[in-house]
Design an enzyme around this catalytic site. Structure first.
Site, PDB file in Angstrom:
ATOM      1  N   LYS A   1     -29.023 -45.429 -69.398  1.00 15.33           N
ATOM      2  CA  LYS A   1     -29.306 -44.313 -70.319  1.00 15.33           C
ATOM      3  C   LYS A   1     -30.263 -44.835 -71.395  1.00 15.33           C
ATOM      4  O   LYS A   1     -31.371 -45.233 -71.044  1.00 15.33           O
ATOM      5  CB  LYS A   1     -27.994 -43.735 -70.836  1.00 15.33           C
ATOM      6  CG  LYS A   1     -27.155 -43.165 -69.667  1.00 15.33           C
ATOM      7  CD  LYS A   1     -25.844 -42.544 -70.077  1.00 15.33           C
ATOM      8  CE  LYS A   1     -25.072 -42.083 -68.844  1.00 15.33           C
ATOM      9  NZ  LYS A   1     -23.714 -41.601 -69.182  1.00 15.33           N
TER      10      LYS A   1
ATOM     11  N   ARG B   1     -29.402 -47.987 -62.605  1.00 16.13           N
ATOM     12  CA  ARG B   1     -28.132 -47.255 -62.623  1.00 16.13           C
ATOM     13  C   ARG B   1     -26.988 -48.250 -62.458  1.00 16.13           C
ATOM     14  O   ARG B   1     -26.927 -48.955 -61.458  1.00 16.13           O
ATOM     15  CB  ARG B   1     -28.153 -46.270 -61.450  1.00 16.13           C
ATOM     16  CG  ARG B   1     -27.047 -45.256 -61.375  1.00 16.13           C
ATOM     17  CD  ARG B   1     -27.553 -44.054 -60.602  1.00 16.13           C
ATOM     18  NE  ARG B   1     -28.629 -43.489 -61.396  1.00 16.13           N
ATOM     19  CZ  ARG B   1     -28.427 -42.693 -62.462  1.00 16.13           C
ATOM     20  NH1 ARG B   1     -27.219 -42.340 -62.796  1.00 16.13           N
ATOM     21  NH2 ARG B   1     -29.447 -42.251 -63.153  1.00 16.13           N
TER      22      ARG B   1
ATOM     23  N   ASP C   1     -16.753 -46.729 -75.492  1.00 19.32           N
ATOM     24  CA  ASP C   1     -17.616 -46.454 -74.340  1.00 19.32           C
ATOM     25  C   ASP C   1     -18.966 -46.024 -74.917  1.00 19.32           C
ATOM     26  O   ASP C   1     -19.135 -44.877 -75.328  1.00 19.32           O
ATOM     27  CB  ASP C   1     -16.979 -45.350 -73.498  1.00 19.32           C
ATOM     28  CG  ASP C   1     -17.874 -44.893 -72.359  1.00 19.32           C
ATOM     29  OD1 ASP C   1     -19.032 -45.359 -72.280  1.00 19.32           O
ATOM     30  OD2 ASP C   1     -17.425 -44.056 -71.553  1.00 19.32           O
TER      31      ASP C   1
ATOM     32  N   THR D   1     -22.963 -47.814 -69.654  1.00 21.47           N
ATOM     33  CA  THR D   1     -23.868 -47.724 -68.520  1.00 21.47           C
ATOM     34  C   THR D   1     -25.097 -48.562 -68.869  1.00 21.47           C
ATOM     35  O   THR D   1     -25.315 -48.904 -70.031  1.00 21.47           O
ATOM     36  CB  THR D   1     -24.331 -46.279 -68.276  1.00 21.47           C
ATOM     37  OG1 THR D   1     -24.978 -45.809 -69.457  1.00 21.47           O
ATOM     38  CG2 THR D   1     -23.159 -45.364 -67.940  1.00 21.47           C
TER      39      THR D   1
ATOM     40  N   TYR E   1     -23.600 -60.981 -50.077  1.00 20.17           N
ATOM     41  CA  TYR E   1     -22.213 -60.791 -50.525  1.00 20.17           C
ATOM     42  C   TYR E   1     -21.855 -61.868 -51.526  1.00 20.17           C
ATOM     43  O   TYR E   1     -22.165 -63.044 -51.305  1.00 20.17           O
ATOM     44  CB  TYR E   1     -21.239 -60.880 -49.336  1.00 20.17           C
ATOM     45  CG  TYR E   1     -20.554 -59.566 -49.088  1.00 20.17           C
ATOM     46  CD1 TYR E   1     -19.724 -59.016 -50.053  1.00 20.17           C
ATOM     47  CD2 TYR E   1     -20.757 -58.863 -47.901  1.00 20.17           C
ATOM     48  CE1 TYR E   1     -19.118 -57.780 -49.847  1.00 20.17           C
ATOM     49  CE2 TYR E   1     -20.151 -57.635 -47.691  1.00 20.17           C
ATOM     50  CZ  TYR E   1     -19.326 -57.091 -48.670  1.00 20.17           C
ATOM     51  OH  TYR E   1     -18.734 -55.890 -48.467  1.00 20.17           O
TER      52      TYR E   1
ATOM     53  N   GLU F   1     -18.533 -61.777 -53.533  1.00 18.51           N
ATOM     54  CA  GLU F   1     -17.238 -61.452 -54.160  1.00 18.51           C
ATOM     55  C   GLU F   1     -16.788 -62.623 -55.020  1.00 18.51           C
ATOM     56  O   GLU F   1     -16.933 -63.784 -54.632  1.00 18.51           O
ATOM     57  CB  GLU F   1     -16.191 -61.156 -53.090  1.00 18.51           C
ATOM     58  CG  GLU F   1     -16.364 -59.771 -52.471  1.00 18.51           C
ATOM     59  CD  GLU F   1     -15.372 -59.530 -51.345  1.00 18.51           C
ATOM     60  OE1 GLU F   1     -14.646 -60.469 -50.964  1.00 18.51           O
ATOM     61  OE2 GLU F   1     -15.343 -58.389 -50.847  1.00 18.51           O
TER      62      GLU F   1
HETATM   63  C1  LIG Z   1     -22.636 -41.390 -68.398  1.00 21.49           C
HETATM   64  C2  LIG Z   1     -21.292 -41.768 -68.957  1.00 21.49           C
HETATM   65  C3  LIG Z   1     -20.348 -42.461 -68.194  1.00 21.49           C
HETATM   66  C4  LIG Z   1     -20.430 -42.644 -66.705  1.00 21.49           C
HETATM   67  O1  LIG Z   1     -21.452 -43.289 -66.194  1.00 21.49           O
HETATM   68  P1  LIG Z   1     -21.766 -43.266 -64.610  1.00 21.49           P
HETATM   69  O2  LIG Z   1     -22.664 -44.417 -64.463  1.00 21.49           O
HETATM   70  O3  LIG Z   1     -22.332 -41.928 -64.316  1.00 21.49           O
HETATM   71  O4  LIG Z   1     -20.446 -43.483 -63.917  1.00 21.49           O
HETATM   72  C5  LIG Z   1     -19.190 -42.894 -68.827  1.00 21.49           C
HETATM   73  N1  LIG Z   1     -18.967 -42.628 -70.105  1.00 21.49           N
HETATM   74  C6  LIG Z   1     -19.832 -41.933 -70.860  1.00 21.49           C
HETATM   75  C7  LIG Z   1     -19.511 -41.666 -72.291  1.00 21.49           C
HETATM   76  C8  LIG Z   1     -21.015 -41.457 -70.304  1.00 21.49           C
HETATM   77  O5  LIG Z   1     -21.860 -40.721 -71.032  1.00 21.49           O
END
Ligand SMILES: *Cc1c(COP(=O)(O)O)cnc(C)c1O
Length: 423
Positions: A234, A240, A205, A231, A51, A53
Site C-alpha cells: 500500500k 503484494r 495493523d 502489508t 522451497y 520452509e
Molecule cells: C489491506 C489490509 C489488510 C489485508 O491485507 P491483504 O494483503 O489484502 O491480506 C489488513 N489490514 C488492514 C488494516 C488493511 O487495510
C-alpha cells in the site's frame, strides 16, 4: 515477457490490457500503488522455484544458502525502517517475520501466536473503517475469537473514552488498532495505557499507513505495541505481501504461528521483492514521496469540501479520505461506476452510521499514493477533485463523462507510471 507472449498469448494479452488500464486511468484506490521495475523484477525472478520452509540458518530443505541471505537482507531492512536506532542509539528490540503472504496472513499469525479460541479480541468496527481481519464474523478472526468492536464518534474520530469503557467491560485479551478507511492519526500511547489497564496485548495493523510511519509522517506504534503487522504493497509501495513484527518475547510464538502454524513454504521471490522495496523506502526520496502523498491528499480534500462535499471526520491527516454521500441522491456504488466511466478508479465504502447495504454504501474512498507515484502534484490533485465533482454532477451524461475521461487520460499520459513501459 517475450517467453510469455510466445507461449501463452491469451494471458500475455490480458496482462497488456491490464498494463494499459494501469497506465491510462487515474488510480485513486487508497490501498493500491505502483511497485517499481526493480521490485517487479525480483518478484518475477527464479526465486519462485525455491522451497525454504523454516527460517534463515534453520531450513527444512537443502540449497537455501542464497535465499537465507535474501531473507536476512529483507529482515534487516524491515527493522531499519520500523525500529531504527533512536537518539540514544538504542532500538526497541523488535523482531520481524517477513514471510506472511499478505496482511491478512500476518494478522492471522499474530492471533494464532497469542490467542486461544474464544478469547476476546477488540478491534475497530468494519463499517467504521476497520478491516475484515479485525474480528468480522466473515473472517476467521471473528469465527475463532470472540470479537467486540469500538466505533468512531459523531465527529468521525475514534473516541478513546469509549474504547476504554468497552475494554473495561469486555476485558479483551488483545486490542487491535489500525484500519482500512480511517483518515486520522492513531494515538498508540492512549491505546497502550488502556491495554495495560485491562491486561491486554496490543497489535498495530499499519497496513495502510506503513509508508508514512516508516518516514516519521505518522506516529510509530513500535514504542507502544506488542505486535505490529503491515502489508507491503500500500503506501509502502512494495510487492503484494505482509510482514509481522513483535517484541522479542513473542518472536518464537510468532515465527511458529507463521510456519508451520498457518503457512507452508515462504515465497522467496516476494521476500526478495520486499527487500528491494524496503531498500527503496530507506532512501531520502521516499520521505519526499510520502510528503507529497500527504500534500496531495490535503489539496484534494480541501477542494472537495470547497465544492460542497462532506468528508468523514471533516478532512484527513493521512493519504486517504472518505467522501460521505449520505445526503446525495446517488450511492457509493453509483459514484464508483460514474467515476470509472470517467477514467478514475475508486472504491465504494461504507461510512459511519451507514444506511445502505455494504454492496451499495454511502461513501467512496479516495487515496493519493498511486497518483503521487506517477508524479502528480498538489495542483493536479485540485484538478482531479474538480473532475470528480464534474463527473458526479454530470453522471447521466455519457458524452460529458467521455470528455472527462479524455482529460484524465491526457493527464496520465503526461505522468508515466515508473515501472510500466510505454506501449
Ligand atoms: C489491506 C489490509 C489488510 C489485508 O491485507 P491483504 O494483503 O489484502 O491480506 C489488513 N489490514 C488492514 C488494516 C488493511 O487495510
Amino acid at each position: 515477457m517475450n517467453a510469455l507472449a510466445d507461449q501463452d498469448p491469451a494471458i500475455w494479452h490480458l496482462i497488456q490490457h491490464e498494463a494499459a488500464r494501469q497506465r491510462d486511468d487515474l488510480e485513486l484506490i487508497a490501498s493500491e500503488n505502483y511497485a517499481s521495475a526493480a521490485v517487479m523484477a525480483a518478484a518475477g525472478s527464479c526465486l519462485t522455484n525455491k522451497y525454504a520452509e523454516g527460517l534463515p540458518g534453520k531450513r527444512y530443505y537443502g540449497g537455501c544458502s542464497v535465499v537465507d541471505e535474501v531473507e536476512n537482507v529483507a529482515r534487516d531492512r524491515a527493522l531499519e525502517l520500523f525500529d531504527p536506532p533512536g537518539a540514544s542509539g538504542a532500538r526497541h528490540g523488535l523482531g520481524v517475520n517477513v514471510q506472511p503472504h499478505s496482511g491478512a496472513q500476518a494478522n492471522a499469525a499474530v492471533y494464532l501466536a497469542c490467542l486461544k479460541p474464544g478469547d476476546v479480541l477488540l478491534g475497530l468496527d468494519l463499517s467504521n473503517g476497520g478491516h475484515l481481519t479485525h474480528g468480522s464474523p466473515a473472517n476467521s478472526s471473528g469465527k475463532l475469537y470472540r470479537a467486540v468492536h469500538y466505533k468512531v464518534d459523531a465527529s468521525g474520530r475514534i473516541d478513546m473514552n469509549a474504547v476504554r469503557e468497552i475494554a473495561l467491560r469486555e476485558r479483551p485479551r488483545m486490542i487491535v488498532t489500525g484500519a482500512s478507511a480511517y483518515p486520522r492519526l492513531w494515538d498508540f500511547a492512549a491505546f497502550r495505557s488502556i491495554a495495560d489497564e485491562v491486561g491486554a496485548l496490543l497489535l498495530a495493523d499499519i497496513a495502510h499507513v506503513a509508508g508514512l510511519v516508516a518516514v516519521g509522517l505518522h506516529p510509530s506504534p513500535v514504542p507502544h505495541c506488542d505486535f505490529v503487522t503491515t502489508t507491503t504493497h500500500k503506501t509502502l509501495r512494495g510487492p503484494r505481501g505482509g510482514i509481522a513484527m513483535a517484541r522479542a518475547d513473542h518472536m518464537k510464538a510468532l515465527n511458529s504461528a507463521v510456519f508451520p502454524g498457518s503457512q507452508g513454504g515462504p515465497l522467496m521471490h516476494i521476500i526478495a521483492a520486499k527487500a528491494v522495496a524496503f531498500g527503496e523506502a530507506l532512501q531520502p526520496t521516499f520521505k519526499a514521496y510520502q510528503q507529497q502523498v500527504l500534500a496531495n491528499a490535503q489539496a484534494m480534500a480541501s477542494r472537495l469540501q470547497e465544492r460542497g462535499f462532506a468528508l468523514v471526520s471533516g478532512g484527513t491527516d493521512n493519504h486517504l479520505m472518505l467522501m460521505d454521500l449520505s445526503d446525495r441522491a446517488y450511492s457509493g456504488k453509483d459514484a464508483e461506476d460514474v467515476l470509472g466511466r470517467a477514467g478514475i478508479t475508486v472504491n465504494k465504502n461504507t461510512v459511519p452510521n451507514e444506511k445502505r447495504s455494504p454492496f451499495i454504501t454511502s461513501g467512496i474512498r479516495l487515496g493519493t499514493p498511486a497518483m503521487t507515484t506517477r508524479g502528480l502534484l498538489a495542483p493536479d490533485a485540485v484538478r482531479v477533485a474538480d473532475l470528480i465533482v464534474e463527473a458526479l454532477d454530470n453522471r447521466e451524461d455519457a458524452d460529458h463523462l467521455a470528455k472527462i475521461r479524455g482529460e484524465v487520460h491526457s493527464l496520465c499520459a503526461l505522468h508515466p507510471v515508473p515501472g510500466l513501459r510505454a506501449p
